[in-house]
Design a protein around this motif. Structure first.
Motif, PDB file in Angstrom:
ATOM      1  N   HIS A   1      18.947  27.979  41.841  1.00  0.00           N
ATOM      2  CA  HIS A   1      18.707  29.313  41.279  1.00  0.00           C
ATOM      3  C   HIS A   1      17.223  29.670  41.344  1.00  0.00           C
ATOM      4  CE1 HIS A   1      22.845  29.325  39.981  1.00  0.00           C
ATOM      5  NE2 HIS A   1      22.651  28.210  39.272  1.00  0.00           N
TER       6      HIS A   1
ATOM      7  N   ALA B   1      23.251  42.425  48.083  1.00  0.00           N
ATOM      8  CA  ALA B   1      23.461  42.047  46.686  1.00  0.00           C
ATOM      9  C   ALA B   1      24.694  42.738  46.129  1.00  0.00           C
ATOM     10  CB  ALA B   1      22.231  42.398  45.860  1.00  0.00           C
TER      11      ALA B   1
ATOM     12  N   ARG C   1      18.364  34.565  44.230  1.00  0.00           N
ATOM     13  CA  ARG C   1      18.413  33.201  43.690  1.00  0.00           C
ATOM     14  C   ARG C   1      19.813  32.601  43.841  1.00  0.00           C
ATOM     15  NH1 ARG C   1      13.843  32.584  40.293  1.00  0.00           N
ATOM     16  NH2 ARG C   1      12.687  34.546  40.097  1.00  0.00           N
ATOM     17  N   ARG C   2      20.535  33.045  44.833  1.00  0.00           N
ATOM     18  CA  ARG C   2      21.917  32.603  45.039  1.00  0.00           C
ATOM     19  C   ARG C   2      21.928  31.253  45.764  1.00  0.00           C
ATOM     20  NH1 ARG C   2      25.417  33.583  49.261  1.00  0.00           N
ATOM     21  NH2 ARG C   2      23.748  34.800  50.217  1.00  0.00           N
TER      22      ARG C   2
ATOM     23  N   ASP D   1      17.829  40.458  41.964  1.00  0.00           N
ATOM     24  CA  ASP D   1      17.199  39.212  41.546  1.00  0.00           C
ATOM     25  C   ASP D   1      18.177  38.047  41.603  1.00  0.00           C
ATOM     26  OD1 ASP D   1      14.812  37.823  40.304  1.00  0.00           O
ATOM     27  OD2 ASP D   1      16.330  37.439  38.768  1.00  0.00           O
ATOM     28  N   ALA D   2      19.388  38.275  41.143  1.00  0.00           N
ATOM     29  CA  ALA D   2      20.397  37.211  41.177  1.00  0.00           C
ATOM     30  C   ALA D   2      20.750  36.859  42.616  1.00  0.00           C
ATOM     31  CB  ALA D   2      21.637  37.646  40.407  1.00  0.00           C
ATOM     32  N   TYR D   3      20.828  37.880  43.469  1.00  0.00           N
ATOM     33  CA  TYR D   3      21.160  37.623  44.873  1.00  0.00           C
ATOM     34  C   TYR D   3      20.090  36.762  45.545  1.00  0.00           C
ATOM     35  CZ  TYR D   3      22.070  38.450  49.820  1.00  0.00           C
ATOM     36  OH  TYR D   3      22.313  38.287  51.161  1.00  0.00           O
TER      37      TYR D   3
ATOM     38  N   TYR E   1      28.015  41.258  46.994  1.00  0.00           N
ATOM     39  CA  TYR E   1      28.362  40.054  46.237  1.00  0.00           C
ATOM     40  C   TYR E   1      28.565  40.365  44.756  1.00  0.00           C
ATOM     41  CZ  TYR E   1      27.415  36.783  50.073  1.00  0.00           C
ATOM     42  OH  TYR E   1      27.459  36.080  51.251  1.00  0.00           O
ATOM     43  N   GLY E   2      28.436  41.635  44.408  1.00  0.00           N
ATOM     44  CA  GLY E   2      28.569  42.004  43.010  1.00  0.00           C
ATOM     45  C   GLY E   2      27.432  41.504  42.163  1.00  0.00           C
ATOM     46  N   MET E   3      26.220  41.430  42.720  1.00  0.00           N
ATOM     47  CA  MET E   3      25.053  40.894  42.019  1.00  0.00           C
ATOM     48  C   MET E   3      23.932  41.917  42.005  1.00  0.00           C
ATOM     49  SD  MET E   3      24.677  37.084  43.679  1.00  0.00           S
ATOM     50  CE  MET E   3      25.873  35.791  43.436  1.00  0.00           C
ATOM     51  N   ASP E   4      22.998  41.745  41.043  1.00  0.00           N
ATOM     52  CA  ASP E   4      21.770  42.517  41.157  1.00  0.00           C
ATOM     53  C   ASP E   4      20.857  41.796  42.152  1.00  0.00           C
ATOM     54  OD1 ASP E   4      20.367  40.414  39.839  1.00  0.00           O
ATOM     55  OD2 ASP E   4      20.713  41.338  37.886  1.00  0.00           O
TER      56      ASP E   4
END
Length: 654
Positions: free
Chosen positions: A616, A599, A611-612, A607-609, A602-605
């Motif tokens: 989503h 995560a 749902r990539r 949870d966002a990762y 990819y510069g994501m938290d």
């Protein structure tokens, strides 16, 4: 038989003692099996108005004595029951209605169909079992004489009458003629034993004493079967058993589980020269007919057995004066000198119940034959019980069978991740499921009779073949295969590819599936509803990524193999589909640390990762398992050769 009563465990109230004594009775398989028997206690309680009220607590219909608790008993106003016993007649429907109207608690279970007989008996506590020892005495041409020889005047003897109002009315009359204050029990011919007492402790003690007297009588006159002399039953080709299961399923009108028993006692019984004659006279007690049918099928002529059952129905269907619908004519027990004993049910649990009942039946038949000949209740009595609406209601209470009832699924890689989720989804849909894995955890990943966990290496062909033999012995065949076992070795560019890693990936991800397909094909072809395969492949097949050459190539190979199988196996009614999951993070491949690192890259938290994807949405193992179960369902009966992504949407795949 040992008296196992312990005052320290029995409780303090009459109902607690009754429940405790019931569990002692229910814990003895030679006394009751799978919901058989019933118990009661009479006591006084205050009703909602504060009035002292005489109450009969009787076992709720459908409850198992082995595990019953106080809440499993139905409380009824005893005065109302005694009023009902003054009637000249009471239909089954009226009786059921009146019993429910007599309840003190509207949420209580339905009272036992033998409630009114419990009300007739004047003692505070009553215990009733279908003891093997008693049935060995009563299923004889001179059963009443033998019972009186064993027990003298300590018991009263009733002829067999179907449970309900008629039995209670007969009981009231015969008790008035034969009953005395010192009477210990009642023997109902072809059915079982009732014992009485001032409390459950005394009723239980008398029950054990009477059973022990019957056992000693039998020990003095019956020579135990020498099971060591029985010939060992040979292995049977798994395809033969699968084909027999298919024919039985066709007769039943639905898929069934068929479980094989080859123990020494079974081998001894099926080797009897008079097997076909003694085994087809009827069940130990008419109550067993809903689990075993009138008689076993001897041999493997399913069509002949079904014809004989239709003739049996034709002989008796007008006896009760109402229109009856014939039940399915498939056997529930199969006896064969080479096959041993096969037991049949819509689910493995049902087949196991039939097995347990007939194992005891074999013992009683063997004893009775030495005492003058096994003679159970008449065919007419057995038919009446089989088509008695109150008895059928016990089966109906279980509800409609789930969609995969009677079907058998095999999932590899079943100990964790997607494989485990597939097992759960198939179990939840009613299938009997076999799980394979190299991890020890697979053997107890799930509990209950519908699950069989087998630890094995899917690359070992001999182990796979032996495991399939065990699957068919346990469940009778195979309907669904979900190859999920796999290995993922990443981070190796093609230029640096490790040959050993390449071969391992191919062996587990592709070669083992080819072996499984080859060995499982005859079983899938014999599936009553048509075989189904759902391969767990990968998003790396349509959209490979760098550093995963061995994994991507092996998954592509097994996908292509499955496409060819779809082409070739369609003529056998087998459909083969493929699922391509991606970014399923609740598997052993992904630790919280690895997910966090990816995560961050990819510069994501996190949870966002997770749902990539285009939708989503988070893709879980359960998501994949649900898709697999649905692909095996009738909704996809016209689909084969499909490749379905379960990835939340990938622009590279699309």
């Amino acid at each position: 038989m040992r008296n196992r009563w312990n005052d320290a465990e029995s409780g303090t109230s009459p109902l607690q003692e009754c429940a405790y004594g019931s569990r002692l009775i229910g814990g003895e398989p030679t006394l009751v099996l799978h919901g058989g028997g019933n118990t009661s206690v009479k006591t006084t309680v205050r009703d909602v108005t504060g009035a002292e009220t005489e109450v009969l607590y009787v076992k709720g219909s459908g409850h198992d004595l082995a595990s019953i608790q106080p809440a499993g008993f139905a409380p009824l106003r005893l005065a109302r029951l005694r009023e009902l016993l003054t009637l000249d007649a009471l239909s089954d429907e009226q009786m059921v209605n009146e019993l429910r109207c007599a309840l003190l608690d509207a949420s209580a279970p339905d009272p036992s169909v033998e409630t009114l007989l419990h009300a007739v008996l004047p003692h505070p506590a009553v215990q009733h079992s279908h003891a093997d020892a008693i049935l060995s005495l009563t299923n004889l041409p001179n059963g009443e004489d033998v019972v009186r020889e064993v027990f003298g005047d300590d018991v009263v003897v009733f002829p067999y009458v179907m449970p309900g109002f008629d039995l209670a009315a007969l009981g009231a009359r015969l008790w008035a003629e034969q009953g005395r204050p010192d009477t210990l029990g009642l023997v109902l011919l072809n059915h079982g034993l009732f014992s009485f007492g001032a409390d459950t402790r005394e009723a239980y003690a008398r029950h054990i004493d009477l059973i022990t007297r019957a056992e000693r009588y039998l020990e003095a006159r019956v020579t135990p079967v020498d099971t060591s002399a029985a010939p060992a039953l040979p292995p049977v080709p798994r395809t033969e058993l699968a084909e027999l299961r298919r024919r039985i399923s066709e007769a039943a009108g639905a898929p069934v589980i068929v479980s094989r028993q080859t123990d020494a006692a079974t081998a001894a019984f099926v080797s009897r020269p008079d097997l076909a004659e003694v085994s087809t006279r009827g069940p130990l007690t008419p109550d067993h007919v809903i689990r075993t049918k009138l008689a076993p099928m001897v041999g493997s002529d399913v069509a002949g057995y079904a014809d004989a059952y239709r003739e049996y129905f034709g002989r008796h269907h007008q006896r009760r004066g109402t229109e009856l619908t014939q039940l399915d004519p498939a056997p529930r027990v199969v006896l064969d000198p080479r096959l041993g004993m096969l037991t049949v049910g819509r689910r493995a649990k049902d087949a196991d119940i039939a097995r347990d009942i007939y194992q005891h039946t074999m013992q009683v038949i063997a004893a009775a034959e030495q005492l003058g000949g096994y003679q159970p209740a008449s065919e007419e009595h057995i038919f009446d019980l089989e088509y008695w609406d109150l008895e059928q209601a016990k089966l109906r209470r279980a509800g409609s069978p789930p969609p995969f009832a009677g079907e058998v699924a095999l999932v590899t890689g079943a100990a964790s991740g997607i494989g485990r989720a597939c097992v759960k989804a198939l179990l939840d849909a009613g299938a009997s499921v076999v799980g394979w894995d190299v991890a020890d955890a697979v053997t107890d990943a799930f509990s209950g009779p519908e699950y069989l966990g087998q630890r094995l290496d899917v690359t070992d062909e001999d182990a796979v073949s032996a495991a399939l033999d065990a699957v068919v012995e346990r469940f009778g065949g195979l309907d669904m295969v979900v190859p999920c076992a796999g290995v993922f070795r990443s981070g190796m560019p093609v230029a640096e590819l490790d040959p050993a890693a390449w071969r391992q990936s191919m062996a587990i991800n592709a070669d083992s599936v080819a072996t499984l397909y080859r060995l499982a094909h005859p079983l899938l072809a014999a599936s009553p509803r048509g075989g189904r395969v759902v391969l767990i492949a990968s998003k790396n097949v349509p959209a490979p990524g760098p550093g995963a050459a061995a994994y991507s190539a092996s998954k592509a190979a097994v996908t292509q193999l499955s496409r060819v199988a779809a082409l070739e196996w369609a003529q056998d009614g087998i459909r083969v589909n493929v699922v391509h999951p991606d970014a399923v993070f609740d598997t052993g491949l992904w630790t919280p640390e690895i997910i966090a690192q990816r995560a961050a890259s990819y510069g994501m938290d996190v949870d966002a990762y997770k749902r990539r994807n285009l939708l989503h949405t988070e893709v879980s193992s359960a998501t994949v398992g649900a898709v697999v179960a649905r692909l095996c369902s009738p909704e996809f009966a016209a689909t084969t050769g499909a490749q379905i992504p379960v990835d939340g949407g990938s622009d590279r795949v699309i």
